[in-house]
Design an enzyme around this catalytic site. Structure first.
Site, PDB file in Angstrom:
ATOM      1  N   HIS A 138      61.504  38.195  40.484  1.00  0.00           N
ATOM      2  CA  HIS A 138      61.788  37.724  39.121  1.00  0.00           C
ATOM      3  C   HIS A 138      60.706  38.173  38.153  1.00  0.00           C
ATOM      4  O   HIS A 138      60.970  38.449  37.002  1.00  0.00           O
ATOM      5  CB  HIS A 138      61.934  36.205  39.106  1.00  0.00           C
ATOM      6  CG  HIS A 138      63.181  35.774  39.764  1.00  0.00           C
ATOM      7  ND1 HIS A 138      64.405  35.904  39.158  1.00  0.00           N
ATOM      8  CD2 HIS A 138      63.428  35.290  40.990  1.00  0.00           C
ATOM      9  CE1 HIS A 138      65.337  35.495  39.979  1.00  0.00           C
ATOM     10  NE2 HIS A 138      64.775  35.109  41.104  1.00  0.00           N
ATOM     11  N   CYS A 192      72.554  49.177  39.217  1.00  0.00           N
ATOM     12  CA  CYS A 192      72.013  48.252  38.210  1.00  0.00           C
ATOM     13  C   CYS A 192      70.869  47.420  38.775  1.00  0.00           C
ATOM     14  O   CYS A 192      70.340  46.551  38.093  1.00  0.00           O
ATOM     15  CB  CYS A 192      73.104  47.354  37.638  1.00  0.00           C
ATOM     16  SG  CYS A 192      73.822  46.267  38.863  1.00  0.00           S
TER      17      CYS A 192
HETATM   18  C1  PEP Z   1      70.845  43.242  42.418  1.00  0.00           C
HETATM   19  O1  PEP Z   1      70.957  42.452  43.355  1.00  0.00           O
HETATM   20  O2  PEP Z   1      70.393  44.404  42.532  1.00  0.00           O
HETATM   21  C2  PEP Z   1      71.265  42.851  41.057  1.00  0.00           C
HETATM   22  C3  PEP Z   1      71.292  43.730  40.075  1.00  0.00           C
HETATM   23  O3  PEP Z   1      71.582  41.542  40.847  1.00  0.00           O
HETATM   24  P1  PEP Z   1      70.483  40.358  40.754  1.00  0.00           P
HETATM   25  O4  PEP Z   1      69.120  40.986  40.720  1.00  0.00           O
HETATM   26  O5  PEP Z   1      70.827  39.609  39.521  1.00  0.00           O
HETATM   27  O6  PEP Z   1      70.765  39.599  42.007  1.00  0.00           O
END
Ligand code: PEP
Ligand code: MG
Length: 553
Positions: A185, A483
């Site tokens: 995070h 992403c």
């Molecule tokens: C991922 O898991 O790569 C993603 C883009 O989603 P999050 O980081 O929100 O779990």
């Protein structure tokens, strides 16, 4: 000036400034002392609450806007006469001021939590006041994000999503954490705020309050007590870097003209201003959890429509890919997530939540479709944590019924990559969530900084899965994006494109570096980098091999 501390650079940029450390919540010592002068003990408790109240007043006055209202309301809570009554009763029974304050807040918390949705939302505020008052009484530093009254480099063991909401980007110059990895995070937040950051830097534990540091978020280094010459050199280098990056603009493409859409990750309305200003073709990941967090029930369809409409109109003429609610595991939601789930990362999370609460997804799709109907924005939707072609097809069907024909799924579970041809046949596009895909491929908790080597998106096994998904999309003539945080690494972006990925979605701060990197290599070179990386045995060797090859090509 000694050798710099090293970690993983997760958000580019260089800054110099004094350290301010984030302190953990205070631990109450056992109640051993007998209170002899209860009047004096009560005064001590009241003074501490008054000091917390004044502190909050001062922060409210400095913050202004909506934040000021929240802080003023918190200051009023600290002065609540009902609270003082409870403290008085406890002190009279012989409790010390810290125990009486803590106990009284706990009683209050239980009352609020059972007093309906609005009151229950105030529980987090109450907890914050309690920890501040107890810290004051124990003579410990204030917990949470520090407020030294001047700009600072934030140093913390790690940052949780709750801490990140209170970061003031006008005061925090950069972030250094002892733990956390490239998908933590901390990394996601730092990038979204455009703050240079270094994570997984265990020696940051030795940095003292007020110590001057020079932080390089690209190199992943923290220099303690840098010389003025070193600061001047780094500042000059950073300015030259920014000027060079500003010179490249427009859609992403390799040097021989293969287009790669550069898109943005946004996680709330707070990110909008920076994102709208970025030179990108739209949003590749609109995380919608912020709408649901810190609540005791789901937002109504109307509330959701209002937020989606604001985001879509900010990106009028561009594309926005909305990710439906991804509750559970690292993003727990009070009213959805089972608190006693034995293994939350493998439990009811992401799309699976709709098995239990189908109305949550139906309402969200209805709201997205209503907001999209105002027109002018290309709205796509995608589901998180999809594992099978059946799930992909059910989601696409629901989206179509809601009036959203462009429905895709995220590839975050190895099963979905292994069966990508069938998954992509069931929907319109794929988007690789490499943060979770790394977690599930290596059975390594993405919150566990000690496992950063396994979670490294350069790991050849992860690249194999990305390659499978990209090839399946290519064969079906459907787009396959990335992403996850992998997309924002300028060198790894070349590998992803070489594997056949058609778009890269990242925080606005990362776009210029990635664009410049793509522009300096041909598509054939990218394919060669991908083969080189996949032929290695681990993430470190993959990165080194490509770095060397890209430097000489
Ligand atoms: C991922 O898991 O790569 C993603 C883009 O989603 P999050 O980081 O929100 O779990
Ligand atoms: Mg994910």
């Amino acid at each position: 000036m000694s050798a710099p501390l090293t970690g993983i650079g997760v958000s580019p940029g260089t800054v110099a400034g004094p350290v301010a450390r984030m302190s953990p919540p205070p631990q109450l010592p056992p109640q051993t002392a007998i209170v002899e002068d209860s009047a004096r003990e009560l005064d001590t408790a009241k003074n501490a609450l008054e000091a917390v109240g004044s502190d909050l007043d001062a922060r409210a006055a400095a913050a202004g806007g909506e934040a000021a209202d929240v802080l003023f309301a918190q200051a009023m809570m600290a002065r609540d006469p009902g609270l003082v009554e409870k403290i008085t009763e406890r002190v009279a029974k012989g409790e010390t001021a810290p125990h009486a304050v803590s106990g009284a807040f706990e009683e209050y918390r239980a009352v609020l939590a059972n007093a309906g949705a609005y009151m229950a939302e105030r529980v987090a505020d109450l907890y914050d006041i309690r920890t501040r008052a107890v810290a004051k009484l124990l003579g410990l530093p204030m917990p949470g994000i520090p407020t030294p009254g001047h700009p600072f480099v934030l140093v913390a063991p790690n940052l949780a999503p709750a801490d990140t909401a209170t970061i003031d980007a006008t005061q925090v110059l950069g972030i250094v954490t002892e733990r956390g990895g490239p998908t933590s995070h901390t990394a996601i937040l730092a990038k979204s705020l455009g703050l240079p950051a270094v994570v997984a830097c265990p020696d940051a534990a030795s940095l003292a309050e007020g110590e001057q540091v020079l932080l390089d978020g690209s190199a992943g280094t923290v220099t303690v007590s840098p010389s003025p010459e070193a600061v001047a050199e780094a500042t000059g280098r950073e300015e030259r870097r920014k000027a060079a990056l500003a010179a490249s603009s427009g859609p992403g493409r390799t040097s021989d003209g293969r287009g790669v859409q550069l898109l943005l990750n946004i996680g709330g309305e707070g990110d909008l201003e920076r994102a709208v200003a970025a030179d990108a073709e739209g949003v590749g990941l609109f995380r919608t959890e912020f709408l649901f967090l810190d609540r005791t029930s789901a937002p109504t369809v109307d509330e959701q429509v209002a937020v989606y409409t604001r985001v879509f109109s900010a990106f009028r003429g561009r594309k926005v890919v909305v990710r439906t609610l991804d509750a559970g595991a690292d993003k727990p939601l009070g009213f959805v997530t089972q608190p006693d789930e034995p293994n939350p990362a493998l439990g009811i999370r992401g799309l699976r939540t709709s098995r239990r609460f189908p109305e949550l997804l139906e309402d969200q799709l209805t709201a997205i479709a209503r907001a999209a109907a105002s027109g002018g924005t290309e709205v796509w939707v995608m589901a998180p944590m999809v594992s099978t072609p059946g799930e992909a097809s059910a989601f696409a069907q629901m989206a179509r019924i809601a009036g959203l024909p462009k429905a895709g799924v995220m590839v975050e579970v190895p099963a979905a990559a292994l069966r990508a041809s069938a998954v992509v046949a069931a929907c319109e596009f794929l988007s690789l969530g490499t943060n979770d895909l790394a977690q599930y491929t290596f059975a390594a908790d993405r919150m566990e900084g000690e496992l950063a080597d396994l979670l490294d998106p350069w790991q050849p096994a992860l690249l194999d899965l990305v390659g499978m998904a990209a090839s399946a999309g290519g064969a079906a003539g459907k787009p396959v994006g990335v992403c996850g945080e992998a997309a924002s690494d300028p060198l790894l972006a070349l590998v992803l494109v070489g594997l056949g990925v058609t778009s890269l979605s990242m925080a606005p701060v990362s776009v210029p570096d990635v664009r410049a990197s793509l522009a300096s290599h041909t598509f054939d070179e990218c394919r060669m980098f991908a083969s080189l990386a996949r032929a290695t045995a681990d993430g470190r060797s993959a990165r080194l091999a490509v770095k060397e090859a890209a430097g000489s090509s």
